[in-house]
Design an enzyme around this catalytic site. Structure first.
Site, mmCIF file in Angstrom:
data_model
loop_
_atom_site.group_PDB
_atom_site.id
_atom_site.type_symbol
_atom_site.label_atom_id
_atom_site.label_comp_id
_atom_site.label_asym_id
_atom_site.label_seq_id
_atom_site.Cartn_x
_atom_site.Cartn_y
_atom_site.Cartn_z
ATOM 1 C CD GLU A 163 23.208 35.795 38.043
ATOM 2 O OE1 GLU A 163 23.308 36.423 39.119
ATOM 3 O OE2 GLU A 163 22.660 36.265 37.044
ATOM 4 C CG ASP A 201 26.586 42.405 45.701
ATOM 5 O OD1 ASP A 201 25.597 42.061 45.036
ATOM 6 O OD2 ASP A 201 27.751 42.128 45.379
ATOM 7 C CE1 TYR A 234 20.516 41.302 37.236
ATOM 8 C CE2 TYR A 234 22.309 39.763 37.615
ATOM 9 C CZ TYR A 234 21.232 40.483 38.077
ATOM 10 O OH TYR A 234 20.858 40.391 39.393
#
Length: 269
Positions: free
Chosen positions: A49, A60, A175
């Site tokens: 990724e 994040d 994911y």
């Protein structure tokens, strides 16, 4: 079959999980980042990724936020990220590569142009964390029509009523974000992960990769016994942040990748 389908099918035959590595394109600079990217497959990464730098990476944690800041300070942009993929593909035609990030840079670049150039460069799939299925027509549908997999994030708060909608149109792999928080957050318990994988398998036949909070070969091995893929990002990026030289950054990332790979590869032996 796409590169992602082929890779996960091959690994299933080998009875092992994939090591999925995340790094931010252009961190800490273009040349160092490209050297890391090119070195990851030989160090044991099965799927890569590659983060598209953005000013506001809201999903994040601090490690990847700082990676974005370093990359943007080094003048990394989406055009350079696509060029990085082209240079990677000059020496590697097998390893699946997924671009991960946010919609704003893609929108600014132009969706149609982005999809065409990503496909031409050798990108296999996209993870765009702020594009829910309600907006499939804006990016997911045209990306898949062009042959790019569109990988969805699912979380501990994605309930059974919501899951079918989130997974509708998903491809490549799923994911699973194992903690309700930002990247680099604390790891989930194995019991929780096992329950989550069992629940997801009731809804999809796609490979399931687990991320967030995996930092050591031992943690990677434990997840590899339960899931089809193990995603590691912040732990790798920490080696870039702490390095004094480009060589230290490259060696640090690739050494940890090798150790993680060993953990994943021996998890089911």
């Amino acid at each position: 079959m796409s590169r992602l389908q082929t890779r996960f099918a091959d690994l299933k035959q080998q009875n092992r999980a994939a090591l999925v590595t995340f790094v931010t394109a252009g961190d800490p600079d273009y040349d160092t980042s490209l050297a890391i990217l090119k070195g990851l497959p030989a160090a044991g990464a099965d799927v890569i990724e590659l983060g598209m730098p953005f000013t506001d990476p809201m999903a994040d944690g601090p490690a990847i936020q700082l990676a974005n800041i370093r990359a943007l300070a080094a003048k990394q942009n989406l055009a350079k990220t696509l060029q990085m993929v082209r240079e990677f593909r000059e020496g590697n035609s097998d390893t699946p590569l997924v671009l991960m990030g946010y919609f704003n840079p893609i929108h600014k670049f132009g969706v149609e142009r982005f999809i065409a150039e990503a496909k031409e460069a050798g990108v296999d799939g996209l993870i765009v964390v702020d594009m829910p299925p309600e907006h499939n027509e804006e990016l997911c549908d045209p990306a898949q029509a062009a042959g790019l997999d569109f990988i969805r994030l699912t979380t501990p708060t994605t309930d059974d009523a919501r899951l079918p909608r989130v997974l509708n149109g998903s491809s490549g792999f799923v994911y699973y974000v194992s903690v309700a928080g930002v990247t680099g957050a604390g790891a989930a318990t194995l019991e929780h992960v096992e329950e989550a994988v069992t629940r997801l398998r009731r809804h999809t036949d796609l490979p399931i990769s687990i991320g967030f909070g995996i930092r050591t070969p031992e943690q990677a091995a434990a997840i590899a016994r339960l899931a089809d893929g193990v995603v590691v990002g912040s732990a790798l990026i920490d080696h870039i942040a702490s390095a004094d030289t480009p060589e230290q950054a490259i060696d640090g990332v690739l050494s940890l990748c090798s150790a993680l790979s060993q953990g994943v590869r021996t998890a089911r032996v």
